[in-house]
Write an enzyme that holds these catalytic residues in place. Structure first.
Site, short mmCIF file in Angstrom:
data_model
loop_
_atom_site.label_atom_id
_atom_site.label_comp_id
_atom_site.label_asym_id
_atom_site.label_seq_id
_atom_site.Cartn_x
_atom_site.Cartn_y
_atom_site.Cartn_z
N GLU A 99 38.21 27.43 29.19
CA GLU A 99 36.58 28.73 28.18
C GLU A 99 37.60 28.50 27.65
O GLU A 99 38.40 29.56 26.85
CB GLU A 99 37.04 30.11 29.53
CG GLU A 99 36.01 30.97 28.23
CD GLU A 99 35.70 32.02 29.53
OE1 GLU A 99 35.52 31.71 30.79
OE2 GLU A 99 35.14 33.92 29.02
N ASP A 143 31.95 42.98 35.55
CA ASP A 143 33.18 44.30 35.68
C ASP A 143 32.95 45.44 34.32
O ASP A 143 32.81 46.10 35.04
CB ASP A 143 34.26 43.23 34.33
CG ASP A 143 33.92 42.39 34.94
OD1 ASP A 143 34.66 42.46 36.42
OD2 ASP A 143 36.01 41.94 34.11
N HIS A 144 31.51 45.28 33.82
CA HIS A 144 31.65 46.47 33.42
C HIS A 144 30.53 47.04 33.85
O HIS A 144 30.82 48.63 33.20
CB HIS A 144 30.66 46.16 31.77
CG HIS A 144 31.16 45.11 31.24
ND1 HIS A 144 32.24 45.40 30.19
CD2 HIS A 144 31.11 43.39 31.16
CE1 HIS A 144 33.14 44.35 29.74
NE2 HIS A 144 32.26 43.28 29.99
N GLY A 182 29.29 39.38 29.02
CA GLY A 182 29.77 41.29 30.34
C GLY A 182 29.18 42.16 29.40
O GLY A 182 27.93 42.28 29.04
N HIS A 229 33.47 35.56 25.47
CA HIS A 229 34.60 37.01 25.00
C HIS A 229 32.91 37.22 23.75
O HIS A 229 33.57 36.77 22.78
CB HIS A 229 35.34 36.52 24.65
CG HIS A 229 36.79 37.99 25.61
ND1 HIS A 229 35.68 39.05 24.08
CD2 HIS A 229 36.98 38.87 26.12
CE1 HIS A 229 37.00 40.37 24.40
NE2 HIS A 229 37.79 40.02 25.75
N GLY A 230 33.13 38.92 23.63
CA GLY A 230 32.43 39.18 23.07
C GLY A 230 30.67 38.78 22.28
O GLY A 230 30.41 38.56 20.93
N HIS A 263 35.88 40.10 37.07
CA HIS A 263 37.77 39.74 36.80
C HIS A 263 38.33 40.66 37.60
O HIS A 263 38.16 42.17 37.45
CB HIS A 263 38.31 40.18 35.05
CG HIS A 263 39.09 40.22 34.63
ND1 HIS A 263 39.72 39.75 33.19
CD2 HIS A 263 40.73 39.98 35.44
CE1 HIS A 263 40.44 40.12 33.68
NE2 HIS A 263 42.01 39.63 34.52
N GLU A 293 37.60 35.58 37.60
CA GLU A 293 38.70 35.48 36.82
C GLU A 293 40.41 36.38 37.66
O GLU A 293 39.41 37.39 37.32
CB GLU A 293 38.76 35.97 35.51
CG GLU A 293 36.92 35.30 34.73
CD GLU A 293 36.66 36.70 33.59
OE1 GLU A 293 36.97 37.49 33.18
OE2 GLU A 293 35.92 36.14 32.67
N ARG A 346 42.00 48.48 37.41
CA ARG A 346 40.26 48.98 36.54
C ARG A 346 39.21 49.06 36.55
O ARG A 346 38.33 50.42 36.58
CB ARG A 346 41.13 49.34 35.16
CG ARG A 346 40.51 48.56 34.24
CD ARG A 346 41.16 48.49 32.79
NE ARG A 346 42.42 47.77 32.72
CZ ARG A 346 42.62 47.49 31.10
NH1 ARG A 346 42.06 46.98 30.52
NH2 ARG A 346 43.83 47.02 31.15
N HIS A 347 38.65 48.34 37.04
CA HIS A 347 36.55 48.39 37.52
C HIS A 347 36.97 47.40 38.61
O HIS A 347 36.49 48.44 40.02
CB HIS A 347 37.25 47.51 36.69
CG HIS A 347 36.73 46.28 36.01
ND1 HIS A 347 37.76 45.45 36.09
CD2 HIS A 347 37.29 45.86 34.19
CE1 HIS A 347 37.89 43.81 35.40
NE2 HIS A 347 37.74 45.08 33.95
N ARG A 378 41.37 42.89 37.95
CA ARG A 378 42.85 43.07 37.29
C ARG A 378 44.02 43.45 38.63
O ARG A 378 43.93 43.91 38.89
CB ARG A 378 42.42 43.95 36.19
CG ARG A 378 41.21 43.58 34.80
CD ARG A 378 41.28 44.40 33.72
NE ARG A 378 41.21 43.67 32.57
CZ ARG A 378 41.98 43.03 31.85
NH1 ARG A 378 43.44 43.66 31.71
NH2 ARG A 378 41.90 42.90 30.49
N THR A 385 40.75 44.35 27.02
CA THR A 385 40.26 43.76 27.49
C THR A 385 40.81 42.71 27.35
O THR A 385 41.94 42.79 26.65
CB THR A 385 38.70 43.72 26.35
OG1 THR A 385 38.20 42.45 27.54
CG2 THR A 385 38.92 43.49 24.97
N THR A 386 40.84 40.78 28.03
CA THR A 386 41.75 40.48 27.37
C THR A 386 41.77 39.38 25.69
O THR A 386 40.68 38.80 25.40
CB THR A 386 41.24 38.86 28.45
OG1 THR A 386 40.31 39.42 29.51
CG2 THR A 386 41.64 37.78 28.55
N ASN A 414 28.89 38.76 33.50
CA ASN A 414 30.79 39.39 33.82
C ASN A 414 29.96 41.05 34.44
O ASN A 414 29.36 41.49 33.22
CB ASN A 414 31.29 38.76 33.01
CG ASN A 414 32.63 39.67 33.00
OD1 ASN A 414 32.27 40.62 33.94
ND2 ASN A 414 34.12 39.33 32.78
N ARG A 461 33.47 57.22 38.11
CA ARG A 461 33.75 58.47 38.77
C ARG A 461 34.07 59.19 40.34
O ARG A 461 33.81 58.82 41.10
CB ARG A 461 31.98 58.86 39.36
CG ARG A 461 31.53 59.64 37.79
CD ARG A 461 31.56 61.06 37.97
NE ARG A 461 31.08 61.78 37.02
CZ ARG A 461 30.60 62.45 36.62
NH1 ARG A 461 29.81 62.91 37.56
NH2 ARG A 461 29.52 63.03 35.39
#
Ligand code: PXP
Length: 250
Positions: free
Chosen positions: A155, A13-14, A214, A192-193, A47, A74, A53-54, A49, A104-105, A11, A22
């Site tokens: 998932e 996104d990060h 991710g 997730h996590g 993902h 996603e 946001r990302h 959103r 986060t989700t 993932n 920036r």
């Protein structure tokens, strides 16, 4: 038939989150996707959103062009997002719940309130040639409802497990949900996590054929580089699934 090989989708996104700090052009999520693929990732997850946001719309179009492995997009089950997915044609869409205020989700899809809406989305995506997964809480009930909806995969949300990996009940609920889902003919994914510290028991769950990871990988990448962080995770997953490569002696 249980899966024998497990796919790792990264993932990214990060990476986009860092870029958006920036509002510039680096680090570039498309370049991250290339590095992940070169390091052995089986696919790339992003993902989109609703608040952007990302990941941005232009990232989705760009990723579609550069991803050589498998693109898992996603998004929330709303008309705007479904239209974007159908235009972008990723190989797979994972439908996720979305509450704008959450960091986060934080939970799986609500399959009780409006299953018809999710079923309709699954049918539209399938008609466009896109494989569908539902991001759900790891419960037998959620898996059974997903099977009724008719998606290709679920998932399982591993967030609760990730917060308390030592609590056997958390792992048990994932295992039971995975077993029931596979029995109903669903492909089983999880995410997730997950991190290099907690991934092994989840990875070793035979029915789980795909992991989406991710944050921990991008965090590790700050210190050891993205290529090494992906390779390290892949190695941990292979070690956890040794039973598939070499069954125990009779
Ligand atoms: N799967 C889904 C559906 C997600 O929403 C996320 C978080 O974006 C992940 C997997 C990956 O979670 P993490 O970044 O904690 O590895």
């Amino acid at each position: 038939m249980p899966a024998t090989r497990q796919r790792l989708y990264i993932n990214i996104d990060h990476v986009a989150t860092l870029r958006q700090a920036r509002r510039g052009s680096e680090p570039d999520p498309l370049e991250a996707a290339r590095v992940c693929e070169n390091a052995g990732a089986d696919g790339i997850t992003a993902h989109l959103r609703e608040d952007r946001r990302h990941i941005q719309d232009s990232d989705v179009r760009g990723l579609r062009k550069v991803i050589k492995t498998y693109f898992n997009l996603e998004l929330a089950c709303v008309p705007e997002m479904l239209a974007i997915a159908i235009a972008a044609k990723p190989e797979q869409v994972t439908l996720v719940p979305e509450r704008r205020e959450e960091v986060t989700t934080e939970g799986g899809l609500d399959l009780v309130r409006d299953p018809a809406r999710i079923r309709e989305a699954v049918e539209r995506l399938r008609a466009a040639g896109i494989r569908t997964a539902l991001f759900i809480d790891p419960s037998v009930e959620a898996v059974e409802r997903s099977a009724e909806i008719g998606c290709d995969a679920v998932e399982l949300h591993t967030g609760r497990y990730s917060h308390a990996p030592a609590e056997s009940a958390r792992l048990d609920e994932i295992r039971h949900a995975a077993e029931r889902g596979a029995g109903l003919g669903l492909a089983i994914h999880a995410g997730h996590g997950l991190s290099i510290e907690n991934v092994r028991p989840v990875s070793a769950t035979r029915e789980i054929e795909e992991l989406n990871i991710g944050h921990s990988i991008v965090s590790r990448a700050v210190f050891i580089g993205l290529h090494a962080a992906v390779a390290e995770m892949k190695e941990a997953m292979c070690a956890a699934r040794m039973f598939d490569v070499a069954p125990p002696p009779p």
